[in-house]
Scaffold this motif. Sequence first.
Motif, PDB file in Angstrom:
ATOM      1  N   PHE A   1       0.850  -1.186   0.000  1.00 48.19           N
ATOM      2  CA  PHE A   1       0.000   0.000   0.000  1.00 48.19           C
ATOM      3  C   PHE A   1       0.889   1.240   0.000  1.00 48.19           C
ATOM      4  CE2 PHE A   1      -2.585   3.306   1.849  1.00 48.19           C
ATOM      5  CZ  PHE A   1      -3.813   3.093   1.246  1.00 48.19           C
TER       6      PHE A   1
ATOM      7  N   TRP B   1      -4.283   3.488  -7.466  1.00 52.54           N
ATOM      8  CA  TRP B   1      -4.886   3.099  -6.190  1.00 52.54           C
ATOM      9  C   TRP B   1      -6.096   3.960  -5.819  1.00 52.54           C
ATOM     10  CZ3 TRP B   1      -3.127  -0.780  -2.745  1.00 52.54           C
ATOM     11  CH2 TRP B   1      -1.939  -1.428  -3.124  1.00 52.54           C
TER      12      TRP B   1
ATOM     13  N   PHE C   1      -5.932   5.934  -3.516  1.00 50.86           N
ATOM     14  CA  PHE C   1      -5.664   6.082  -2.084  1.00 50.86           C
ATOM     15  C   PHE C   1      -4.162   6.164  -1.863  1.00 50.86           C
ATOM     16  CE2 PHE C   1      -9.938   4.638  -1.297  1.00 50.86           C
ATOM     17  CZ  PHE C   1     -10.224   4.825   0.044  1.00 50.86           C
TER      18      PHE C   1
ATOM     19  N   GLU D   1      -1.343   6.895   1.860  1.00 50.07           N
ATOM     20  CA  GLU D   1      -1.263   7.244   3.275  1.00 50.07           C
ATOM     21  C   GLU D   1      -0.118   8.229   3.465  1.00 50.07           C
ATOM     22  OE1 GLU D   1      -2.203   4.650   7.285  1.00 50.07           O
ATOM     23  OE2 GLU D   1      -1.995   3.711   5.330  1.00 50.07           O
TER      24      GLU D   1
ATOM     25  N   GLN E   1     -11.241  -0.908   3.846  1.00 46.80           N
ATOM     26  CA  GLN E   1     -10.748  -1.652   2.689  1.00 46.80           C
ATOM     27  C   GLN E   1     -11.080  -0.900   1.407  1.00 46.80           C
ATOM     28  OE1 GLN E   1     -12.742  -5.493   3.033  1.00 46.80           O
ATOM     29  NE2 GLN E   1     -11.002  -6.351   4.150  1.00 46.80           N
TER      30      GLN E   1
ATOM     31  N   ASP F   1      -6.840  -4.239   2.485  1.00 46.59           N
ATOM     32  CA  ASP F   1      -6.861  -3.483   3.734  1.00 46.59           C
ATOM     33  C   ASP F   1      -6.043  -2.201   3.604  1.00 46.59           C
ATOM     34  OD1 ASP F   1      -8.407  -5.339   5.144  1.00 46.59           O
ATOM     35  OD2 ASP F   1      -6.647  -6.525   5.707  1.00 46.59           O
ATOM     36  N   VAL F   2      -6.592  -1.111   4.120  1.00 50.25           N
ATOM     37  CA  VAL F   2      -5.834   0.130   4.270  1.00 50.25           C
ATOM     38  C   VAL F   2      -5.196   0.053   5.653  1.00 50.25           C
ATOM     39  CG1 VAL F   2      -5.927   2.643   4.373  1.00 50.25           C
ATOM     40  CG2 VAL F   2      -7.413   1.399   2.771  1.00 50.25           C
TER      41      VAL F   2
ATOM     42  N   VAL G   1      -4.806   9.210   5.902  1.00 51.83           N
ATOM     43  CA  VAL G   1      -5.121   8.478   4.679  1.00 51.83           C
ATOM     44  C   VAL G   1      -5.814   9.437   3.714  1.00 51.83           C
ATOM     45  CG1 VAL G   1      -6.411   6.543   3.681  1.00 51.83           C
ATOM     46  CG2 VAL G   1      -5.349   6.305   5.932  1.00 51.83           C
TER      47      VAL G   1
ATOM     48  N   ASN H   1      -7.848   9.868   0.047  1.00 50.14           N
ATOM     49  CA  ASN H   1      -8.459   9.236  -1.126  1.00 50.14           C
ATOM     50  C   ASN H   1      -9.144  10.281  -2.000  1.00 50.14           C
ATOM     51  OD1 ASN H   1     -10.782   8.881   1.012  1.00 50.14           O
ATOM     52  ND2 ASN H   1     -11.777   8.476  -0.947  1.00 50.14           N
TER      53      ASN H   1
ATOM     54  N   HIS I   1     -14.718   1.789  -1.705  1.00 48.37           N
ATOM     55  CA  HIS I   1     -14.141   1.382  -0.431  1.00 48.37           C
ATOM     56  C   HIS I   1     -15.269   1.106   0.559  1.00 48.37           C
ATOM     57  CE1 HIS I   1     -14.443   5.796  -0.563  1.00 48.37           C
ATOM     58  NE2 HIS I   1     -14.607   5.781   0.750  1.00 48.37           N
TER      59      HIS I   1
END
Length: 317
Positions: free
Chosen positions: A4, A31, A33, A35, A196, A205-206, A214, A216, A234
């Motif tokens: 991730f 993605w 997403f 982090e 997720q 899984d995030v 995080v 998105n 998600h």
Amino acid sequence: MENFPVVDMGKLNTEERKATMEMIKDACENWGFFECVNHGISIELMDKVEKLTKEHYKKCMEQRFKEMVASKGLECVQSEINDLDWESTFFLRHLPSSNISEIPDLDEDYRKTMKEFAEKLEKLAEELLDLLCENLGLEKGYLKKVFYGSKGPNFGTKVSNYPPCPKPDLIKGLRAHTDAGGIILLFQDDKVSGLQLLKDDQWIDVPPMPHSIVINLGDQLEVITNGKYKSVMHRVIAQTDGARMSIASFYNPGNDAVISPASTLLKEDETSEIYPKFIFDDYMKLYMGLKFQAKEPRFEAMMKAMSSVEVGPVVTI
């Protein structure tokens, strides 16, 4: 499955800037997403937000949630529930005007702390939007300008707690969806997982990480980038053990902001405009009834609705 994406924003001011920008670009394209760590929001402030949020839930919301569960008989369900989520929430509005002073049950320290946290997140959101502009080859400030409308962007926070659930196979913490708006910044529990995202037809899984934010992308950024960046489905899986905290802040266009694919991207890609042009508030009215369905029919509906309607120019700030 590859790791991730975790972006160390501290590296943007070092010789690793290029690699860091490339990581953000890849995350946005593949993605939806990523982090953020070293994002400039202090550990002390985040710890205080978490402490006060969990105390507020225990003091003011836990009993209400238990009463709701009992009234609907949710502990005894035998088949999948598709019309509600196993979450306890309240909403704070920050922009264009704040409602924090009007929310009942919040003590003064919690109000002040959430106001300070929102100010830091607003700054981070705008910094991230400019990083996206840089990667997309758009002028600095372009996305903020598009989001502005006549009264500035909409910015608000959904504070959620996901209590232990006796039937997580039958009740989702939060059903699968894409986010309607612009860029979303999430401060999630670092001990209890559950978030997720859907990637390559698999739920991923995030990972919970201490003091991370995080990020998105919402539907509006998919439209503006003409599909170069995608909003991603998600969900939150309820857990049998542990209560999960989630503080999601949404930096969205203003109600009357005009959203359409950026003309620069259309020229560069030499592609046709495959996404609609619309007023953000019209999209939100459609989204509210279709949140837990696929986004593509929403885009198609907006394309049809706006084909015969002229919308005004983007406001310059």
